[in-house]
Design a protein around this motif. Sequence first.
Motif, PDB file in Angstrom:
ATOM      1  N   GLU A 108       0.828  -1.208   0.000  1.00 27.71           N
ATOM      2  CA  GLU A 108       0.000   0.000   0.000  1.00 27.71           C
ATOM      3  C   GLU A 108       0.857   1.250   0.000  1.00 27.71           C
ATOM      4  OE1 GLU A 108      -2.499  -0.185   3.432  1.00 27.71           O
ATOM      5  OE2 GLU A 108      -0.872   0.176   4.833  1.00 27.71           O
ATOM      6  N   LEU A 109       0.250   2.328  -0.455  1.00 27.37           N
ATOM      7  CA  LEU A 109       0.939   3.604  -0.538  1.00 27.37           C
ATOM      8  C   LEU A 109       0.778   4.306   0.801  1.00 27.37           C
ATOM      9  CD1 LEU A 109       2.304   4.866  -3.058  1.00 27.37           C
ATOM     10  CD2 LEU A 109       0.183   6.163  -3.401  1.00 27.37           C
ATOM     11  N   THR A 110       1.899   4.657   1.420  1.00 27.89           N
ATOM     12  CA  THR A 110       1.806   5.303   2.722  1.00 27.89           C
ATOM     13  C   THR A 110       2.639   6.581   2.747  1.00 27.89           C
ATOM     14  OG1 THR A 110       3.655   4.004   3.586  1.00 27.89           O
ATOM     15  CG2 THR A 110       1.438   3.125   3.960  1.00 27.89           C
ATOM     16  N   CYS A 111       2.377   7.388   3.754  1.00 26.37           N
ATOM     17  CA  CYS A 111       3.101   8.645   3.940  1.00 26.37           C
ATOM     18  C   CYS A 111       4.357   8.357   4.753  1.00 26.37           C
ATOM     19  CB  CYS A 111       2.202   9.632   4.673  1.00 26.37           C
ATOM     20  SG  CYS A 111       3.076  11.126   5.182  1.00 26.37           S
ATOM     21  N   PRO A 112       5.536   8.710   4.234  1.00 23.28           N
ATOM     22  CA  PRO A 112       6.770   8.438   4.969  1.00 23.28           C
ATOM     23  C   PRO A 112       6.927   9.305   6.217  1.00 23.28           C
ATOM     24  CG  PRO A 112       7.246   9.639   2.946  1.00 23.28           C
ATOM     25  CD  PRO A 112       5.783   9.328   2.932  1.00 23.28           C
ATOM     26  N   ALA A 113       6.115  10.349   6.334  1.00 20.58           N
ATOM     27  CA  ALA A 113       6.202  11.211   7.525  1.00 20.58           C
ATOM     28  C   ALA A 113       5.346  10.667   8.661  1.00 20.58           C
ATOM     29  CB  ALA A 113       5.801  12.645   7.188  1.00 20.58           C
ATOM     30  N   CYS A 114       4.073  10.337   8.366  1.00 15.95           N
ATOM     31  CA  CYS A 114       3.173   9.922   9.451  1.00 15.95           C
ATOM     32  C   CYS A 114       2.798   8.441   9.363  1.00 15.95           C
ATOM     33  CB  CYS A 114       1.907  10.790   9.465  1.00 15.95           C
ATOM     34  SG  CYS A 114       0.760  10.453   8.111  1.00 15.95           S
ATOM     35  N   ALA A 138      -1.801   5.250   5.647  1.00 16.97           N
ATOM     36  CA  ALA A 138      -2.118   4.963   4.250  1.00 16.97           C
ATOM     37  C   ALA A 138      -2.581   6.259   3.572  1.00 16.97           C
ATOM     38  CB  ALA A 138      -3.211   3.904   4.165  1.00 16.97           C
ATOM     39  N   ILE A 139      -2.201   6.401   2.310  1.00 14.92           N
ATOM     40  CA  ILE A 139      -2.521   7.613   1.562  1.00 14.92           C
ATOM     41  C   ILE A 139      -3.929   7.515   0.978  1.00 14.92           C
ATOM     42  CG2 ILE A 139      -2.008   8.865  -0.585  1.00 14.92           C
ATOM     43  CD1 ILE A 139       0.128   9.494   1.387  1.00 14.92           C
ATOM     44  N   MET A 144      -4.302  14.384  -0.324  1.00 13.04           N
ATOM     45  CA  MET A 144      -3.077  14.885  -0.946  1.00 13.04           C
ATOM     46  C   MET A 144      -3.323  16.223  -1.644  1.00 13.04           C
ATOM     47  SD  MET A 144      -0.851  12.647  -0.065  1.00 13.04           S
ATOM     48  CE  MET A 144       0.562  13.233  -1.034  1.00 13.04           C
TER      49      MET A 144
END
Lengths: 164, 164
Positions: B127-133, B136-137, B142
Amino acid sequence: MRRTSFAGMQCSIARTLEVVGEWWTMLIIRDAFSGVRRFDDFQRSLGIARNVLAGRLQTLVDHDILERRRYQERPDRFEYRLTPRGRDLYPVIVGLLGWGDRWATDSDPAPPVVLTHASCGHDVVPELTCPACHQAIAPQAMRWRYAEHVPTEHRLGHRGVATR
Amino acid sequence: MRRTSFAGMQCSIARTLEVVGEWWTMLIIRDAFSGVRRFDDFQRSLGIARNVLAGRLQTLVDHDILERRRYQERPDRFEYRLTPRGRDLYPVIVGLLGWGDRWATDSDPAPPVVLTHASCGHDVVPELTCPACHQAIAPQAMRWRYAEHVPTEHRLGHRGVATR
């Protein structure tokens, strides 16, 4: 301009390309994600012939990627909005964007577009992670196999081909 | 069969499609990720004319997506392997696969292919996730903006178009 149909291939990648594999189609979807909704705005953004654009938009509506909504009466005016099925293409768009940023920016000083994750406020490059262990995905760490329900004769690329 | 060139657009998505936007190209890359390396195996998997396949493979070699390596001498035999630039297309492939699994499986009982993350051993859908928090995106969360270095005249889709 259609090529061989991939719809019959028992492969989710081929079937997705059957719907959205055409270049202009992906750029229309890109514009839709960036907030473009109206025919004239798509046309200005893409510099595409109006009849070609009209055909592509209709195809996307037929495939339930975009929906056409009336936003004004007398005269009637319509806009195009992503459906849930269309919005779910976001990982593909982010994948194309990220690859281009890393490998195809020519002599540009930096990627042309910055993404912000509104939920946490950070500028980010979304990454692919494993939902089980939460680590970033390296392609070399991924294995694949056909699901049991796929008949042998529908298994592609596996007539004598060694898998990794 | 080439369309208008997108290479001049200041957009990483358009530039990526310029390299890999053609349908067969993406299916060749799919096969390469699944372990296919030899011309005859690509040909069997794709059912594509040999001259067309030869042209597509050469284009991918020219763009440094695949490299052509000799694996046998007398007679010389070659195989095609993904380069680092090619392997970095994995998120696009996974995005196409995931969308097809969710929206284009027709009447199939389940997705045809199962992915396993070898590092942790789990069958997963990356899955696509936010590297900061690390969440899941969701596409709706966005935002995007042009980087400061992009001149106004190169900003696409923004002549009077409201962004979200």
